[in-house]
Motif scaffolding. Structure first.
Motif, PDB file in Angstrom:
ATOM      1  N   ARG A 263       0.831  -1.204   0.000  1.00  0.00           N
ATOM      2  CA  ARG A 263       0.000   0.000   0.000  1.00  0.00           C
ATOM      3  C   ARG A 263       0.868   1.257   0.000  1.00  0.00           C
ATOM      4  NH1 ARG A 263      -4.324   0.983   4.731  1.00  0.00           N
ATOM      5  NH2 ARG A 263      -2.396   1.117   5.959  1.00  0.00           N
ATOM      6  N   LYS A 264       1.897   1.254   0.815  1.00  0.00           N
ATOM      7  CA  LYS A 264       2.785   2.410   0.874  1.00  0.00           C
ATOM      8  C   LYS A 264       3.423   2.674  -0.483  1.00  0.00           C
ATOM      9  CE  LYS A 264       6.937   4.076   3.271  1.00  0.00           C
ATOM     10  NZ  LYS A 264       7.983   3.741   4.286  1.00  0.00           N
ATOM     11  N   ASN A 265       3.905   1.623  -1.152  1.00  0.00           N
ATOM     12  CA  ASN A 265       4.577   1.799  -2.432  1.00  0.00           C
ATOM     13  C   ASN A 265       3.607   2.227  -3.533  1.00  0.00           C
ATOM     14  OD1 ASN A 265       7.068   1.176  -1.355  1.00  0.00           O
ATOM     15  ND2 ASN A 265       6.972  -0.983  -1.933  1.00  0.00           N
ATOM     16  N   LEU A 266       2.406   1.659  -3.545  1.00  0.00           N
ATOM     17  CA  LEU A 266       1.433   2.056  -4.559  1.00  0.00           C
ATOM     18  C   LEU A 266       0.983   3.495  -4.358  1.00  0.00           C
ATOM     19  CD1 LEU A 266      -0.688  -1.222  -4.750  1.00  0.00           C
ATOM     20  CD2 LEU A 266       0.770  -0.295  -6.554  1.00  0.00           C
ATOM     21  N   GLU A 267       0.886   3.912  -3.110  1.00  0.00           N
ATOM     22  CA  GLU A 267       0.497   5.294  -2.838  1.00  0.00           C
ATOM     23  C   GLU A 267       1.583   6.280  -3.250  1.00  0.00           C
ATOM     24  OE1 GLU A 267      -0.415   5.182   1.305  1.00  0.00           O
ATOM     25  OE2 GLU A 267      -2.517   4.590   0.997  1.00  0.00           O
ATOM     26  N   ARG A 268       2.822   5.825  -3.335  1.00  0.00           N
ATOM     27  CA  ARG A 268       3.922   6.700  -3.754  1.00  0.00           C
ATOM     28  C   ARG A 268       3.861   7.028  -5.239  1.00  0.00           C
ATOM     29  NH1 ARG A 268       9.057   3.633  -0.903  1.00  0.00           N
ATOM     30  NH2 ARG A 268       9.150   4.867   1.016  1.00  0.00           N
ATOM     31  N   ILE A 269       3.226   6.199  -6.034  1.00  0.00           N
ATOM     32  CA  ILE A 269       3.162   6.431  -7.477  1.00  0.00           C
ATOM     33  C   ILE A 269       2.258   7.632  -7.727  1.00  0.00           C
ATOM     34  CG2 ILE A 269       2.499   5.463  -9.701  1.00  0.00           C
ATOM     35  CD1 ILE A 269       3.075   2.692  -8.545  1.00  0.00           C
ATOM     36  N   PRO A 270       2.738   8.653  -8.403  1.00  0.00           N
ATOM     37  CA  PRO A 270       1.965   9.884  -8.543  1.00  0.00           C
ATOM     38  C   PRO A 270       0.675   9.681  -9.343  1.00  0.00           C
ATOM     39  CG  PRO A 270       3.919   9.951  -9.932  1.00  0.00           C
ATOM     40  CD  PRO A 270       4.053   8.740  -9.077  1.00  0.00           C
TER      41      PRO A 270
ATOM     42  N   LEU B  47      -5.987  -2.864   0.367  1.00  0.00           N
ATOM     43  CA  LEU B  47      -5.572  -2.282  -0.911  1.00  0.00           C
ATOM     44  C   LEU B  47      -6.735  -1.959  -1.843  1.00  0.00           C
ATOM     45  CD1 LEU B  47      -2.510  -4.605  -1.703  1.00  0.00           C
ATOM     46  CD2 LEU B  47      -2.480  -2.340  -0.668  1.00  0.00           C
ATOM     47  N   GLY B  48      -7.944  -1.912  -1.306  1.00  0.00           N
ATOM     48  CA  GLY B  48      -9.111  -1.693  -2.158  1.00  0.00           C
ATOM     49  C   GLY B  48      -8.999  -0.454  -3.023  1.00  0.00           C
ATOM     50  N   GLU B  49      -8.593   0.666  -2.434  1.00  0.00           N
ATOM     51  CA  GLU B  49      -8.486   1.913  -3.203  1.00  0.00           C
ATOM     52  C   GLU B  49      -7.452   1.786  -4.313  1.00  0.00           C
ATOM     53  OE1 GLU B  49      -7.809   5.339  -0.851  1.00  0.00           O
ATOM     54  OE2 GLU B  49      -9.551   5.024   0.440  1.00  0.00           O
ATOM     55  N   GLN B  50      -6.358   1.113  -4.030  1.00  0.00           N
ATOM     56  CA  GLN B  50      -5.315   0.964  -5.037  1.00  0.00           C
ATOM     57  C   GLN B  50      -5.737  -0.013  -6.135  1.00  0.00           C
ATOM     58  OE1 GLN B  50      -2.892   3.074  -4.934  1.00  0.00           O
ATOM     59  NE2 GLN B  50      -3.603   3.845  -2.966  1.00  0.00           N
ATOM     60  N   LEU B  51      -6.468  -1.055  -5.773  1.00  0.00           N
ATOM     61  CA  LEU B  51      -6.987  -1.959  -6.793  1.00  0.00           C
ATOM     62  C   LEU B  51      -7.888  -1.204  -7.761  1.00  0.00           C
ATOM     63  CD1 LEU B  51      -7.874  -5.103  -4.622  1.00  0.00           C
ATOM     64  CD2 LEU B  51      -5.933  -4.861  -6.179  1.00  0.00           C
ATOM     65  N   ASP B  52      -8.752  -0.359  -7.206  1.00  0.00           N
ATOM     66  CA  ASP B  52      -9.643   0.433  -8.052  1.00  0.00           C
ATOM     67  C   ASP B  52      -8.855   1.414  -8.912  1.00  0.00           C
ATOM     68  OD1 ASP B  52     -11.736  -0.884  -6.804  1.00  0.00           O
ATOM     69  OD2 ASP B  52     -12.156   0.754  -5.398  1.00  0.00           O
ATOM     70  N   ARG B  53      -7.883   2.048  -8.318  1.00  0.00           N
ATOM     71  CA  ARG B  53      -7.121   3.078  -9.031  1.00  0.00           C
ATOM     72  C   ARG B  53      -6.418   2.520 -10.250  1.00  0.00           C
ATOM     73  NH1 ARG B  53      -1.523   5.852  -6.796  1.00  0.00           N
ATOM     74  NH2 ARG B  53      -0.956   6.838  -8.779  1.00  0.00           N
ATOM     75  N   PHE B  54      -5.848   1.336 -10.120  1.00  0.00           N
ATOM     76  CA  PHE B  54      -5.069   0.777 -11.224  1.00  0.00           C
ATOM     77  C   PHE B  54      -5.871  -0.192 -12.098  1.00  0.00           C
ATOM     78  CE2 PHE B  54      -1.766   2.144  -8.221  1.00  0.00           C
ATOM     79  CZ  PHE B  54      -1.004   2.935  -9.062  1.00  0.00           C
ATOM     80  N   GLY B  55      -7.189  -0.237 -11.880  1.00  0.00           N
ATOM     81  CA  GLY B  55      -8.060  -0.988 -12.778  1.00  0.00           C
ATOM     82  C   GLY B  55      -8.145  -2.464 -12.535  1.00  0.00           C
ATOM     83  N   TYR B  56      -7.994  -2.880 -11.283  1.00  0.00           N
ATOM     84  CA  TYR B  56      -8.091  -4.310 -10.959  1.00  0.00           C
ATOM     85  C   TYR B  56      -9.436  -4.596 -10.288  1.00  0.00           C
ATOM     86  CZ  TYR B  56      -3.094  -4.239 -11.908  1.00  0.00           C
ATOM     87  OH  TYR B  56      -1.870  -4.088 -12.524  1.00  0.00           O
ATOM     88  N   GLU B  57     -10.118  -5.611 -10.797  1.00  0.00           N
ATOM     89  CA  GLU B  57     -11.441  -5.958 -10.289  1.00  0.00           C
ATOM     90  C   GLU B  57     -11.345  -6.569  -8.897  1.00  0.00           C
ATOM     91  OE1 GLU B  57     -13.371  -8.545 -12.975  1.00  0.00           O
ATOM     92  OE2 GLU B  57     -13.522  -7.067 -14.606  1.00  0.00           O
TER      93      GLU B  57
END
Length: 342
Positions: free
Chosen positions: A245-252, A330-340
């Protein structure tokens, strides 16, 4: 531009990279979780001779990381984290005497200590410096006339020497001067180099649930991905989720021109399109049809029957409780990057 959509006749404008190091070999930092397709991505980058790095599977000769690690010796509060990096003896043997002269250090007192062996760029060979001779500089707070910290100036000076050495050897070996040097890099290296060296940052993303499944299949004991010897799998899962989660949140959310986000799934299913996009971004011509340099080792590195079958493997392999944990954290990150979600 040729018919494949490449721009090899137009070098990238300086504004398209981070960093202000004039005359330094530009770098491509590949930032990715382990088992997210970084080796496959390096193979694609390696399909063009204008991108320099050792073509030794799994493409983890880390000259840039080692330079950044050395520079951190001059700023003790920013010591590099423990890592399994294995920088090569030959590249650093080839530049060590130049670095000693550059920094005005007597032989045997350089702060970088022992240099390890590994895949090699250079033909020179010197014995490693014993750590007993290393000195601990207390110079971290010193700034130059322009206000830059010593660590920054050391990194720029190091990369100037190392980049020249890489460029010379690469051109001699391939007949093609490198436009870029590419490396798998941890986040702390990106933070250190992006304002010093002309840098492009390639963020590689893969469905975190598939990453977890691939890790379990590749290393059932879990020790290869920082699982402490007496740590339970549940604890290891919790720590992994927090790190992901920390690493995915770092991606702008809005990457600059010097940054690019690529999904593993797109590299697999739309390889030609993604190769074209990367080619345009780097100003080179990547070949999506090029085979890996070592097909046998590449096949052993896989944990699925094919790259396409590795997409969505979590639906077959992940138990329901673990899948819920991924969606909770990681729900928010799954949604952000297009993963169901399940």
């Amino acid at each position: 531009m040729n018919d494949r959509g490449s721009t090899t006749d137009r070098p990238p404008r300086p504004a398209e990279t981070t960093g202000s190091g004039v005359g330094l070999l530009p770098v491509v930092c590949l930032v990715a979780e382990g088992r997210s397709g970084s080796t496959m991505t390096m193979e694609l980058l390696g399909s063009c001779d204008e991108v320099a790095f050792e073509r030794a599977h799994r493409y983890e000769t880390r000259h840039l990381t080692y330079a950044a690690r050395i520079a951190r010796l001059y700023e003790p509060e920013l010591r590099a984290p423990t890592s399994s990096d294995r920088p090569t003896r030959r590249i650093w043997a080839g530049v060590r005497s130049r670095l000693d002269r550059l920094f005005g250090l007597p032989p045997g007192t350089a702060p970088w200590g022992t240099v390890r062996t590994g895949p090699q760029f250079f033909d020179t060979s010197l014995p490693p410096q014993p750590r007993a001779h290393a000195r601990e500089p207390e110079l971290g707070s010193i700034t130059g006339p322009d206000g830059t910290r010593l660590r920054t100036r050391v990194l720029a000076a190091l990369w100037r020497v190392v980049g020249e050495q890489i460029s010379h050897e690469w051109t001699t070996r391939t007949g093609t001067p490198p436009r870029w040097y590419a490396e798998k890099t941890p986040w702390w290296v990106v933070t250190d180099v992006r304002d010093v060296v002309p840098t492009r940052i390639l963020y590689l993303v893969r469905d975190p649930r598939d990453v977890w499944c691939s890790r379990i299949a590749f290393d059932p004991a879990g020790r290869g991905f920082r699982r402490a010897p007496r740590t339970s799998r549940a604890r290891h899962l919790h720590e992994t989720l927090q790190k992901m989660r920390k690493n995915l949140e770092r991606i702008p959310e809005r990457p600059s021109e010097a940054e690019l986000v690529v999904r593993y799934e797109d590299l697999v299913l739309r390889r030609a399109d993604e190769a074209r996009r990367l080619s345009l971004w780097l100003g080179v011509e990547l070949d999506p049809t090029a085979p890996p340099p070592d097909p046998a080792r590449a096949a052993r590195h896989m944990t699925s029957t094919s790259a396409s079958s590795s997409i969505g493997r979590w639906r077959r392999e992940l138990d329901r409780e673990v899948a819920r944990a991924f969606e909770t954290v990681l729900g928010e990150q799954l949604d952000r990057f297009g993963y169901e979600r399940s």
